[in-house]
Scaffold this motif. Structure first.
Motif, mmCIF file in Angstrom:
data_model
loop_
_atom_site.group_PDB
_atom_site.id
_atom_site.type_symbol
_atom_site.label_atom_id
_atom_site.label_comp_id
_atom_site.label_asym_id
_atom_site.label_seq_id
_atom_site.Cartn_x
_atom_site.Cartn_y
_atom_site.Cartn_z
ATOM 1 N N HIS A 169 -5.060 -4.266 0.303
ATOM 2 C CA HIS A 169 -6.072 -3.561 1.086
ATOM 3 C C HIS A 169 -6.862 -2.546 0.252
ATOM 4 C CE1 HIS A 169 -3.629 -5.090 4.537
ATOM 5 N NE2 HIS A 169 -4.846 -5.313 4.988
ATOM 6 N N GLY A 170 -6.692 -2.572 -1.071
ATOM 7 C CA GLY A 170 -7.573 -1.789 -1.922
ATOM 8 C C GLY A 170 -6.956 -0.645 -2.694
ATOM 9 N N ALA A 171 -5.652 -0.452 -2.614
ATOM 10 C CA ALA A 171 -5.031 0.649 -3.358
ATOM 11 C C ALA A 171 -5.057 0.369 -4.854
ATOM 12 C CB ALA A 171 -3.599 0.884 -2.892
ATOM 13 N N ASP A 172 -5.542 1.343 -5.611
ATOM 14 C CA ASP A 172 -5.488 1.263 -7.076
ATOM 15 C C ASP A 172 -4.171 1.812 -7.609
ATOM 16 O OD1 ASP A 172 -8.242 0.402 -7.330
ATOM 17 O OD2 ASP A 172 -8.814 2.476 -6.884
ATOM 18 N N VAL A 173 -3.589 2.747 -6.867
ATOM 19 C CA VAL A 173 -2.384 3.457 -7.307
ATOM 20 C C VAL A 173 -1.446 3.608 -6.112
ATOM 21 C CG1 VAL A 173 -1.468 5.645 -8.205
ATOM 22 C CG2 VAL A 173 -3.673 4.787 -9.035
ATOM 23 N N ILE A 174 -0.166 3.358 -6.342
ATOM 24 C CA ILE A 174 0.870 3.623 -5.349
ATOM 25 C C ILE A 174 1.645 4.857 -5.799
ATOM 26 C CG2 ILE A 174 2.977 2.782 -4.243
ATOM 27 C CD1 ILE A 174 0.485 1.247 -3.397
ATOM 28 N N ALA A 175 1.754 5.855 -4.921
ATOM 29 C CA ALA A 175 2.553 7.050 -5.199
ATOM 30 C C ALA A 175 3.765 7.036 -4.274
ATOM 31 C CB ALA A 175 1.739 8.320 -4.973
#
Length: 351
Positions: A169-175
């Motif tokens: 769905h478009g996340a560049d980074v997962i925190a």
């Protein structure tokens, strides 16, 4: 790709970063319009991000915080001064947008996802709550395995799926963030076995313990460690872990399988990342370690993965607060690669 034949668990295909491109990326960053090496660790981070997405340019604009919540049966042994009911209360605080993680995420323009991995209660339905519950909390690891191998595999799989869905769905980074009363005890046991590290040096004060509380906590953790000699990563996770820790480990694997950076928060998130890296060493390439926690044992976990954290702010809250604070650094590092002119272009007037 590793398979555990005892359970229906298979690590995903994770492509190691193209190490052969590292020198070219370093040379490109060295050639930017700045003195050589003048941006220190940001340059190191820029190389890491560039390798993850090569040959595509790195991006870090759309970052999502995933807060995984779960309860621990080990709290029956008095490892925390707070009851498990606090886990529920904090989940509701996240959903109300009033926790530290929410405030920090708003300051850095991040979305927050709250995931019920294994809270020991029936939570009311909420549009911002993701129900991924495996069970209502783990068993008491001082007396029996915290979870079955099948439940550990299920939690890993659900964490992977949730991270992959965010990237889709478009996340560049997962925190990564977490909430779970008693989870520093579980993390201590995981670090003890998987780093490996001396047990006593892996135990800290968690959410705040006095001398009497620390005595109870050490006794419970020592009892759990004596009960099982497990050292294989999936076994260690099942014997001592929490559902939120297992899902964070799965999220690391999911993000790495899609060649996206995953920002690892503090002690508990690092224990989860250690599980992921022991299950699939290539996942280490995609981990960015946000900060050095004040929680005892975090340094040992970082050393086990040869990790240099970006920040040292004496944080020990959890929730993903340290991971959130690192997000602007990833954004800056990515833009160093994509937006900054080369020194040659500056000198030749080609701007």
């Amino acid at each position: 790709m590793a398979t555990d034949t005892r359970v229906a668990w298979q690590t995903p295909e994770i492509t190691p970063v193209p190490a052969a491109q590292e020198d070219a990326l370093r040379a490109m960053i060295d050639g930017k319009a700045k003195p050589l090496g003048s941006l220190g660790q940001i340059e190191v981070l820029a190389v890491q991000l560039g390798l993850m997405r090569h040959p595509e340019p790195p991006r870090a604009e759309n970052a999502v915080l995933m807060v995984f919540a779960g309860d621990h049966g080990l709290t029956e042994e008095g490892v925390s001064q707070f009851p498990s009911a606090v886990t529920v209360a904090m989940v509701m605080t996240y959903l109300a947008g009033k926790a530290c993680a929410n405030a920090f995420a708003a300051a850095t323009h991040m979305d927050v996802r709250v995931i019920d991995a294994g809270v020991a209660a029936d939570l009311p339905k909420h549009p911002d709550l993701i129900d991924a519950k495996v069970r209502k909390g783990t068993a008491n690891a001082a007396r029996q395995p915290a979870m079955t191998l099948e439940d550990a595999a299920l939690a890993l799989s659900r964490g992977m799926e949730l991270a992959v869905a965010e990237i889709h769905h478009g996340a560049d980074v997962i925190a990564l963030g977490e909430m779970g009363i008693g989870n520093t005890s579980a993390a201590s046991l995981i670090v003890h076995r998987l780093a490996p590290a001396p047990l006593d040096q892996s135990i800290g004060i968690g959410a705040g313990q006095d001398a009497e509380g620390m005595s109870k906590k050490r006794a419970a953790i020592e009892k759990a460690a004596a009960r099982s000699a497990a050292t294989a990563p999936l076994d260690v996770l099942a014997e001592f872990g929490g559902f939120e820790i297992a899902m964070m480990a799965g999220a690391v694997l999911g993000a790495a399988s899609r060649r996206r950076p995953v920002i690892v928060d503090g002690f508990i998130a690092t224990a989860a990342a250690l599980v992921a890296v022991r299950l699939c060493p290539a996942a280490r390439d995609y981990c960015v370690f946000a900060h050095r926690s004040a929680e005892r044992g975090h340094d040992l976990a970082l050393q086990a993965m040869q990790a240099t954290p970006l920040l040292d702010l004496q944080l020990r809250l959890g929730e993903g607060t340290g991971a959130i604070l690192a997000v602007p650094l990833l954004r800056a590092a990515a833009r160093l690669v994509t937006d900054v002119a080369s020194l040659d272009d500056v000198l030749q007037g080609r701007l």
